[in-house]
Write an enzyme that holds these catalytic residues in place. Sequence first.
Site, PDB file in Angstrom:
ATOM      1  N   ASP A  32       1.976  -6.640  12.737  1.00 25.78           N
ATOM      2  CA  ASP A  32       1.421  -6.849  11.407  1.00 25.78           C
ATOM      3  C   ASP A  32       2.545  -6.573  10.419  1.00 25.78           C
ATOM      4  O   ASP A  32       3.550  -5.945  10.757  1.00 25.78           O
ATOM      5  CB  ASP A  32       0.207  -5.942  11.162  1.00 25.78           C
ATOM      6  CG  ASP A  32      -0.616  -6.443   9.977  1.00 25.78           C
ATOM      7  OD1 ASP A  32      -0.126  -7.311   9.227  1.00 25.78           O
ATOM      8  OD2 ASP A  32      -1.753  -5.971   9.792  1.00 25.78           O
TER       9      ASP A  32
HETATM   10  C1  BGC Z   1      -2.523  -7.874   7.030  1.00 29.51           C
HETATM   11  C2  BGC Z   1      -2.454  -9.073   7.937  1.00 29.51           C
HETATM   12  C3  BGC Z   1      -1.752 -10.204   7.226  1.00 29.51           C
HETATM   13  C4  BGC Z   1      -0.375  -9.733   6.799  1.00 29.51           C
HETATM   14  C5  BGC Z   1       0.431 -10.770   6.076  1.00 29.51           C
HETATM   15  C6  BGC Z   1      -1.183  -7.508   6.455  1.00 29.51           C
HETATM   16  O1  BGC Z   1      -1.310  -6.531   5.475  1.00 29.51           O
HETATM   17  O2  BGC Z   1      -3.068  -6.772   7.721  1.00 29.51           O
HETATM   18  O3  BGC Z   1      -3.736  -9.469   8.333  1.00 29.51           O
HETATM   19  O4  BGC Z   1      -1.698 -11.323   8.050  1.00 29.51           O
HETATM   20  O5  BGC Z   1      -0.525  -8.619   5.925  1.00 29.51           O
HETATM   21  O6  BGC Z   1      -0.064 -10.979   4.811  1.00 29.51           O
END
Ligand code: BGC
Length: 857
Positions: free
Chosen positions: A237
């Site tokens: 993530d």
């Molecule tokens: C989220 C993800 C997301 C990523 C990119 C993170 O904070 O948990 O689900 O895909 O950011 O924006």
Amino acid sequence: MNGIIDPPAGRPPPVDIDALLAQLTLPEKISLLAGADWWTTTPIPRLSIPSLKFSDGPNGARGAQFHAGTKAACFPAAVSLAATFCGNTAFRVGVALSREAKTKGASVLLAPTVCMHRDPRGGRNFEAFSEDPFLAGTLAYWYILGLQWSGRVGASLKHFALNEEDTFRYTMDVRVDERTLRELYLRPFEIAVKEARPWCVMTSYNLVGGMHADEHKGLLEDVLRKEWGFKGVVLSDWGGTNSTAASLAAGMDLEMPGPSLQRKVADVIKALETAEAGLTEEMINTSAKRVLEMVHRAGKFADPTIPDERAHDLPETRELIRQVSADGMVLLRNEHNILPLSTKNPGIKSVALIGMAKEYLGHGGGSAKVNSHRRITPFDAITELLADADVKISYVEGARIIRNLPVLSHSIVDEAGNPGLTVRVSLPTRAEDDPLIYTSPSATFVSREHRTATRVVLTGTFTPAVTGRHYISFTTVGNSTVKIDGRVVFQARGAAPDVMAYMLSTAEDEVARHDFVAGRRYAIEIEALPALGAGVSVFAQGVIGVTLGFMEQEERDVVLLPDAEAAAEQADVSIVFVGHTPTWETEGCDRPSMNLPKDGSLDRLIGSVAVAARRTRGEEKKVIVVNSTGSPIAMPWIDDVDAVLQTWFPGQEAGYAIADVLFGRVSPGGKLPITFPRSIEVAPTYGNFPGDLDKRIVNYEEGVFMGYRHYIDHPDDVLYPFGYGLSYTTFEIADIRLVDTNTTRGDASSTIRVTARVTNTGRMSGAEVVQVYVGAVNPSLSRPKKELAGFSKARLAPGESMEVRVWFRARALSYWNVAKHKWSVDAGEYVLFVGNSSVSVLETLAFTVGQSFDIEV
Ligand code: BGC
């Protein structure tokens, strides 16, 4: 459902990945294991290795900008898709999303989210499907199949694993017993990985049993790859890579975003030299190969261009979204069949639209938020629909539910007198007295681009238009000070727990009051320093961010309720629109309670409207509540209203789909993919959500008895059960039969089939979902009485009838056998409960499994 599905593009021209790998130097291979920037993988021009682009997210392809980016189609949220109980629908949405991803130049969509709705307060529940792992896994399967249909766009299943809450999401440690983990929380991932083969899996931020998910070899190597056969890329993530060696050694292939914080070439080489965490060059090769294979799969070697983002607002996508939205809406209550509303014979002559009728509640907040092509509000749609009808429409706001104050962006001028504030960014590349200077249109800064900045100062003057004790607010990633006329009004030291939440504007603000005099000039000075040092996560290191919000006293304290009561007294029908704006249900935080915001104001609004309506219309009060949330709400007013429609977050056509349902253009087609408990106190997770915040531990103590698996034994605690939903028409489900039970064969290939005849016995087209739950009669261990094993949706015109078939494998009867590390089916009696909700059972079908057997993982 309309929309033409293009044939798959076929495999891209072959590329000899092994030969390519052999030509790469070690530093080049390492460079492939982290992003080049926020959204793309690292290219290697020397060998013409291209890069590919990722984009969020589950309900739309947003593109690179978190805010106000290129417009995109906004689809119903996953919970809304789950409420359709229709795989075909999820498939269609997946196909449309892949087209959308291409318009943003993206090859991988960071979706779907298949974590569980463990507690009604989970901030990201809306982007996940359900409290039931089979429903979540099945819908995710169809969605991925659609998304990957073209062969050029892939899915990134997320967040693996146990990301059921957002409070302190970087540091919470989830403790869950092995059986619960397998039966509930890994199950949707397992279904999606084994059956739909997503290109990627994204790890979660949280820890699992004391270990960060991105470093969890047990989950990534043993379960995901060895047991489930996952061949794709595991990526972190955003900012969720917690180490250099351990995450690589655990098989987490790609650190995102870039440029790398944890996989700098020198650091990785050092880790290799010392074999830290058992890291070998072989592991680097394997991960680099997976990244190259993904880039190849996306066709990037054949066409390396990443096209510019464009907005592509297609009529067929609008129509698909509108249909799916209504198909997922759940009619919870409809006393005296008050819905659908009619404007004819004699029909209503006046309607009061109260509450959030002018709000577009199409999506939740955080990375799932998109800049929707269209933002259709219920007010706009109903006004349009009733344009030619002789119906008087009134509108009153009734209550205000601001969570975060808007960023100060009016009545401010920079040092040169231009609108905005002067920004000075000190950078190591420039002399101390020579900062980068520019004007920001509003009182906010985030150092995504200037990550090396050492200090930022925003200055200017603010001249309020109105005198008052106005509201000011402050959010920051840490180490900032706000001064008004030289006096400190806000200050923070250290780092905020969730930097991403700040970037996504979902962090909660600190609010204060300040006296202002109209026309006077107030000097504003905002200074921010980077968060650095021990105790600050690698991702947060060096980030600078600060925002000053403002709202006039009048605007925030305004009393709106009396107007709503007056409107309700005067109209034939009152429709109260309530729900969550993207700041109330969002990534980066959980909901403080199960009640509607804020501090009871929407609950009071509904209650007062009901009282007012009863004053003039007696028991025929005609009060309808339309609720747009992604998770259950408490309904203290439920007995005082006639109808409740649960719309979820239905996407860009929200208003049209709501009007379609309210005025009977279509019958609501959804069933609840989650239980609506009577109050949060009766939830099985109560007391264990979000967990012990001092120790940063959450124990999933309810075990496998989560959601309806718990409530089935506590029916009085339930307001609306899992699987429930009314329709405008009526159905008969008959001839329910168990056919072809060959479970006695005693192996995993055994299947169970149920058939039933569904007839639309009413006067309108509609849809019914036949649901089959299974339970063991005398289980050898404590098991839920019923678990969803299969379902089938019948869409029928009045008088029409069809046979539905539900079939499933013996795995549905099994439990996770901790001792054997296998799925076990015990010999004995089982019951199938066939009906149209988890509690409305029309037929029970018993059968016996002759001998126990196990199913290999
Ligand atoms: C989220 C993800 C997301 C990523 C990119 C993170 O904070 O948990 O689900 O895909 O950011 O924006």
